[in-house]
Scaffold this motif. Structure first.
Motif, PDB file in Angstrom:
ATOM      1  N   VAL A 103     -11.012  -6.237  -5.064  1.00  0.00           N
ATOM      2  CA  VAL A 103     -12.419  -6.096  -4.670  1.00  0.00           C
ATOM      3  C   VAL A 103     -12.978  -7.389  -4.083  1.00  0.00           C
TER       4      VAL A 103
ATOM      5  N   GLY B 158      -9.826  -7.962  -9.093  1.00  0.00           N
ATOM      6  CA  GLY B 158      -9.692  -6.523  -8.919  1.00  0.00           C
ATOM      7  C   GLY B 158      -9.596  -5.800 -10.249  1.00  0.00           C
ATOM      8  N   TYR B 159      -9.246  -4.521 -10.165  1.00  0.00           N
ATOM      9  CA  TYR B 159      -9.149  -3.668 -11.347  1.00  0.00           C
ATOM     10  C   TYR B 159      -7.773  -3.012 -11.368  1.00  0.00           C
TER      11      TYR B 159
ATOM     12  N   ARG C 246      -1.350  -1.006 -10.630  1.00  0.00           N
ATOM     13  CA  ARG C 246      -1.873  -1.092  -9.272  1.00  0.00           C
ATOM     14  C   ARG C 246      -3.247  -1.742  -9.359  1.00  0.00           C
TER      15      ARG C 246
ATOM     16  N   SER D 290       0.847  -1.189   0.000  1.00  0.00           N
ATOM     17  CA  SER D 290       0.000   0.000   0.000  1.00  0.00           C
ATOM     18  C   SER D 290       0.881   1.236   0.000  1.00  0.00           C
TER      19      SER D 290
ATOM     20  N   ASP E 264      -3.025  -3.250  -1.996  1.00  0.00           N
ATOM     21  CA  ASP E 264      -3.146  -3.373  -3.445  1.00  0.00           C
ATOM     22  C   ASP E 264      -2.145  -4.415  -3.922  1.00  0.00           C
ATOM     23  N   CYS E 265      -2.328  -4.864  -5.146  1.00  0.00           N
ATOM     24  CA  CYS E 265      -1.345  -5.762  -5.755  1.00  0.00           C
ATOM     25  C   CYS E 265      -0.663  -5.001  -6.885  1.00  0.00           C
ATOM     26  N   TYR E 266       0.637  -4.812  -6.767  1.00  0.00           N
ATOM     27  CA  TYR E 266       1.410  -4.130  -7.802  1.00  0.00           C
ATOM     28  C   TYR E 266       2.025  -5.172  -8.729  1.00  0.00           C
TER      29      TYR E 266
ATOM     30  N   PRO F 137      -6.036  -3.610   4.344  1.00  0.00           N
ATOM     31  CA  PRO F 137      -6.218  -3.404   2.895  1.00  0.00           C
ATOM     32  C   PRO F 137      -4.898  -3.175   2.166  1.00  0.00           C
TER      33      PRO F 137
ATOM     34  N   GLU G  25      -0.277   4.318  -0.015  1.00  0.00           N
ATOM     35  CA  GLU G  25      -0.900   5.275   0.905  1.00  0.00           C
ATOM     36  C   GLU G  25      -0.618   4.927   2.362  1.00  0.00           C
TER      37      GLU G  25
ATOM     38  N   LYS H  11      -6.503  -2.763  -7.559  1.00  0.00           N
ATOM     39  CA  LYS H  11      -7.350  -2.607  -6.382  1.00  0.00           C
ATOM     40  C   LYS H  11      -8.167  -3.885  -6.208  1.00  0.00           C
TER      41      LYS H  11
END
Length: 205
Positions: free
Chosen positions: A125, A75-76, A121, A7, A20-22, A18, A9, A123
């Motif tokens: 879901v 995810g997106y 990145r 993450s 993300d997957c990079y 939470p 952020e 996100k």
């Protein structure tokens, strides 16, 4: 393509928070082009991974299995355009391959390296995981058959990834393997072994 969870952020977030997957890839790779064309909504993606911890050999071939850990993420994906976030992701992915490698390599990337690499990145879901561990699982008729049990070996062959001794390249000029690399090779090999035995509900020898 390789990837890593993280993450930008909230970089201190753990696996239970939470993330993300990079995903790292070449700038003109088909998936990267599709992600750019998808716009702000992102490219729908499914990411899956499986790690085998053991070969489960039961009395009957039909009861054979694996001890394993698997996950599927939905995810997106959108291309990372912020330079700081892209650097964060590239370091994250590099250190996901070998811990501390980014700081022990020739960095930062050149302009050409930076431009030829796209980071997505993703996100997340939705996601699901599945784990198989424990003993063999045999049919009662086989367990009750002394004839079968006396002629068929049953059990688990533990499986783990082992790293060998680092081999220097033909252009390497360092006399010794760096301590961080020795530590990583030893630590991860031992951790992998422990996982394989833990899947059998046994301590590693």
């Amino acid at each position: 393509m390789i990837g890593q969870m993280g993450s930008y952020e909230f970089p201190s977030n753990g696996i239970d928070e939470p993330l993300d997957c990079y995903i790292h890839g070449y700038v003109s790779a088909r998936m990267m082009n599709m992600a750019r064309a998808a716009g702000d909504k992102g490219l729908p993606l499914c990411i899956s991974a499986t790690h085998v911890d053991g070969l489960v050999l039961s009395l009957s071939p039909f009861s054979h299995s694996y001890n394993y850990r698997s996950v599927v993420l939905h995810g997106y994906g959108v291309p990372v355009t912020d330079e700081d976030e892209k650097n964060y992701a590239m370091k994250l992915i590099t250190d996901g391959v070998v811990a501390k490698r980014w700081d022990n390599s020739r960095t930062p990337p050149t302009a050409g390296e930076f431009q030829s690499t796209t980071i997505l990145r993703v996100k997340i879901v939705a996601g699901s995981g599945k784990v198989r561990d424990g003993e063999v699982s045999d049919e009662k008729q086989d367990i009750d058959s002394m004839e079968v049990k006396e002629k068929v070996w049953s059990g688990i062959v533990p499986v783990w990834q082992t790293f060998g001794e680092p081999v220097p390249s033909s252009t390497n000029m360092m006399k010794e393997v760096p301590a961080y690399l020795k530590e990583y090779v030893s630590k991860v090999t031992e951790e992998n072994k422990k996982h394989a035995y833990a899947a059998m509900k046994l301590p590693a020898p």
